[in-house]
Design a protein around this motif. Structure first.
Motif, PDB file in Angstrom:
ATOM      1  N   SER A  33       9.495   6.475  -9.026  1.00  0.00           N
ATOM      2  CA  SER A  33       9.421   7.406  -7.895  1.00  0.00           C
ATOM      3  C   SER A  33       8.901   6.711  -6.647  1.00  0.00           C
ATOM      4  N   ALA A  34       7.979   5.767  -6.811  1.00  0.00           N
ATOM      5  CA  ALA A  34       7.460   5.033  -5.659  1.00  0.00           C
ATOM      6  C   ALA A  34       8.577   4.273  -4.956  1.00  0.00           C
ATOM      7  N   ILE A  79       5.674  -1.082  -4.519  1.00  0.00           N
ATOM      8  CA  ILE A  79       4.907  -0.941  -5.752  1.00  0.00           C
ATOM      9  C   ILE A  79       5.032  -2.206  -6.598  1.00  0.00           C
ATOM     10  N   GLY A  80       6.195  -2.878  -6.517  1.00  0.00           N
ATOM     11  CA  GLY A  80       6.375  -4.117  -7.276  1.00  0.00           C
ATOM     12  C   GLY A  80       5.401  -5.191  -6.831  1.00  0.00           C
ATOM     13  N   LEU A  94       0.834  -1.201   0.000  1.00  0.00           N
ATOM     14  CA  LEU A  94       0.000   0.000   0.000  1.00  0.00           C
ATOM     15  C   LEU A  94       0.870   1.254   0.000  1.00  0.00           C
ATOM     16  N   GLN A  95       1.981   1.218   0.729  1.00  0.00           N
ATOM     17  CA  GLN A  95       2.927   2.330   0.687  1.00  0.00           C
ATOM     18  C   GLN A  95       3.443   2.553  -0.727  1.00  0.00           C
ATOM     19  N   ARG A 129      10.949  -3.369 -15.707  1.00  0.00           N
ATOM     20  CA  ARG A 129      11.689  -2.127 -15.458  1.00  0.00           C
ATOM     21  C   ARG A 129      12.019  -1.963 -13.978  1.00  0.00           C
ATOM     22  N   LEU A 130      11.119  -2.403 -13.108  1.00  0.00           N
ATOM     23  CA  LEU A 130      11.350  -2.250 -11.674  1.00  0.00           C
ATOM     24  C   LEU A 130      12.425  -3.202 -11.158  1.00  0.00           C
ATOM     25  N   TYR A 131      12.352  -4.454 -11.591  1.00  0.00           N
ATOM     26  CA  TYR A 131      13.233  -5.485 -11.043  1.00  0.00           C
ATOM     27  C   TYR A 131      14.433  -5.802 -11.929  1.00  0.00           C
TER      28      TYR A 131
END
Length: 669
Positions: A264-265, A275-276, A165-166, A332-334
């Motif tokens: 940004s998250a 966010i992932g 949630l954060q 892109r995140l990982y």
């Protein structure tokens, strides 16, 4: 990309948006005229087509009516959204969450929003929950970062862990801080206008279907019912030109911003699994229902570009997708392929249940906890003759404290020199108590005569609240001076629950308290500026760009930079710092700017200067902030940091990191 560059890009995209809008309007007008021309010929009999002429003004009338629908619809929708984020959240079926909510899931959400707002140095956004939506999704909306709202689905609350949630809230805060929201709200109005014909066509088909289909033998050509149905079908098909361009516009504006918001998250939370994990659960839920972020609300199509994930299954992929594919975002995140996660509902978290009574937990869920009292306790010796009230606990009306029966916890995520008292945090969450808190921040004991005048003002205006103001003033006096504006940030959602009349009363009483000693101090000016920006009747409204650069406002620029230098230095050094700041940026062409000594600063003129500077083009605003930072020297005092925060609030600009870092503590939320 920083905020101002992002805003400049948004203005460039606005031109692209305008071009596509005009193109869509031209295509729709041509299609409407062509369709109506064919229907007119058919209705009069194709045998007469060789010698047939259209009625006078036929095409002009068609064009005028079509433009009336499109432009009128756009203007109507934009007017309906004049209040920004709250109007959008209500369109999506959102329910406003009360700042003092005791629901465990809502408390957790509020806690996270509060902690991120305070870390970012902006007003705490209002929070909405879309109770009818079981999927995982969220959005942020508003015209300005200090007037934003954050909305999440019920599924987001029930299916995500606190870390996830954060991450979602961090993603939405990116849209707030990068200024995406203003473009998104404007896009709603534009899309409504160009898609109105499809809606009109649908209504014509429904009306035609309900009409009788019989006609007399003398009538020639198709029946009125058939004509209406055919016209409805034609307009519905033509309306899809608007939908086509609408989705094209949304996909052009939205997709790249989602990548930036995901990154940004991670930056905000320092946790890629936040966010992932949320995106992985959206992907896991998609395997079950074809769209793990589905929004059932009828306005989902119109609002689809604002959401965390695709609002409808047909918007998941392809040329007109409003969001990148989940797999691409995760890659892109990982930096690698990751498995999707099950998105079943989770039980309430015990730590969050313990935190119901007070403020929020910090960014690190497993950080050290410290117990705080759940209600305000008042010393038995707290009788204040100057107030004329006994402030013993039994005599103070504290409705917000009566709701707080569960002990609270606090998580501290970084060393702090001081923290906001938990009782102040409690008060900031109740509208009446938050109002009393504002008055408490404005009371000043340094001049006994002026202080007595302030007390008389309170006794006359709000006699029932005087004891509470006394109590809160006693607490704020022991609080670090650097916490005054963060307290106001925390109280903003509760203050926004005041009616328009109550908000005006608060602003009026605040102005009278400030004027009690016939002198406006900088601290009073700062508080009043932020209050006015957030509670005035124009708060949250869009502001048009009027000035291209600071060279058009040299006197206003000089006044703000002079005030900043005088805040940090004595007269002689302040003038030197002022000149040094201007010399560092000769490209601004501010040769006409002259230093204004502190003795000649009129805060009414400062307010007028800020009103004009707010109308600067996005890329011009950072130059003013940089000039003020240059004039401040290497280290910011609390007064200097507060001044810059108030200027940023007035300009609808983010608080520079150096300003945020200058505060000695954050609330132990």
């Amino acid at each position: 990309m920083n905020f101002f560059e992002h805003q400049a890009q948004a203005h460039r995209e606005s031109k692209k948006l305008l071009f596509l809008f005009v193109l869509a309007v031209i295509a729709i007008v041509v299609a409407v005229n062509g369709t109506l021309a064919l229907l007119w010929l058919w209705s009069k009999g194709m045998h007469a087509a060789g010698s047939f002429t259209y009625p006078r003004g036929f095409f002009l009338t068609n064009t005028a009516v079509t433009l009336l629908f499109i432009v009128g619809g756009t203007l109507f929708e934009m007017a309906r959204l004049k209040d920004g984020g709250d109007a959008v959240a209500q369109m999506a079926g959102g329910r406003l969450v009360q700042p003092d909510s005791r629901d465990i899931q809502e408390r957790r959400l509020l806690n996270i929003v509060e902690e991120m707002a305070l870390a970012a140095g902006i007003a705490c956004p209002r929070v909405y929950v879309m109770d009818e939506e079981d999927a995982i999704n969220a959005f942020a909306a508003g015209y300005h970062q200090n007037e934003a709202v954050v909305a999440v689905t019920r599924g987001t609350l029930s299916r995500l862990s606190r870390d996830e949630l954060q991450g979602v809230i961090g993603h939405e805060f990116s849209h707030i801080l990068n200024g995406d929201m203003r473009m998104n709200v404007k896009l709603i109005g534009v899309l409504f206008g160009i898609q109105m014909l499809a809606s009109l066509g649908q209504h014509l088909m429904e009306w035609g279907a309900r009409m009788g289909g019989s006609r007399s033998r003398d009538e020639k050509g198709p029946s009125l019912q058939l004509m209406m149905i055919l016209l409805g079908v034609a307009l519905f098909v033509i309306g899809y030109i608007g939908i086509f361009f609408g989705r094209l516009i949304k996909s052009a504006v939205s997709r790249q911003r989602e990548f930036l918001a995901d990154a940004s998250a991670v930056q905000f939370t320092r946790n890629p699994d936040g966010i992932g994990g949320a995106l992985r659960k959206i992907g896991g839920l998609t395997r079950e229902n074809k769209c793990g972020s589905r929004i059932k609300n009828p306005n989902a199509e119109q609002l689809s570009h604002m959401f965390l994930g695709a609002a409808r299954p047909n918007l998941l992929s392809g040329l007109f997708a409003t969001h990148p594919p989940i797999a691409t975002r995760l890659q892109r995140l990982y930096g690698r392929n990751v498995e999707l996660l099950d998105a079943g509902e989770l039980p309430p978290e015990i730590d969050e249940a313990a935190a119901m009574g007070a403020a929020v937990a910090g960014f690190a869920p497993n950080s050290a906890k410290a117990q705080m009292p759940a209600a305000i306790a008042v010393s038995t010796t707290s009788f204040h003759p100057e107030y004329g009230y006994q402030t013993a606990k039994s005599s103070v009306d504290m409705p917000f404290a009566n709701k707080l029966s569960v002990p609270a916890t606090a998580s501290i995520t970084r060393p702090v020199a001081a923290s906001i008292p938990s009782e102040i945090v409690q008060a900031a969450r109740d509208p009446k108590a938050a109002s009393a808190l504002v008055y408490a921040l404005l009371l000043d004991r340094s001049d006994a005569a002026s202080f007595q005048i302030q007390l008389d003002i309170l006794r006359q205006a709000i006699p029932a609240q005087c004891a509470l103001v006394s109590l809160l003033h006693e607490m704020t006096e022991t609080m670090s001076a650097s916490m005054r504006l963060p307290v106001l940030d925390l109280a903003t959602p509760a203050l926004k629950l005041l009616s328009a009349e109550q908000a005006q009363q608060l602003l009026g009483i605040a102005a009278r308290l400030i004027a009690a000693d016939q002198v406006v101090t900088q601290a009073e000016f700062v508080l009043q500026t932020v209050l006015q920006r957030r509670l005035s009747s124009q708060a949250g409204r869009d502001v048009k760009v009027k000035y291209a650069g600071l060279h058009q406002l040299p006197a206003e620029t000089a006044l703000l930079v002079s005030l900043m230098a005088s805040t940090e230095f004595g007269l002689e050094q302040a003038e030197q710092r002022f000149q040094t700041a201007l010399d560092s940026m000769p490209e601004l062409s501010l040769g006409a700017a002259r230093f204004v000594p502190l003795a000649k600063v009129d805060y009414f003129e400062v307010k007028q200067a800020l009103d004009k500077l707010q109308q600067l083009a996005p890329l011009a605003k950072p130059f003013l902030i940089r000039l003020m930072l240059k004039a401040s020297g290497k280290e910011l005092s609390t007064a200097g940091a507060d001044l810059l925060r108030s200027v940023c609030a007035a300009l609808d600009a983010p608080v520079p990191e150096v300003v945020s870092a200058s505060y000695t503590s954050v609330p132990a939320l």
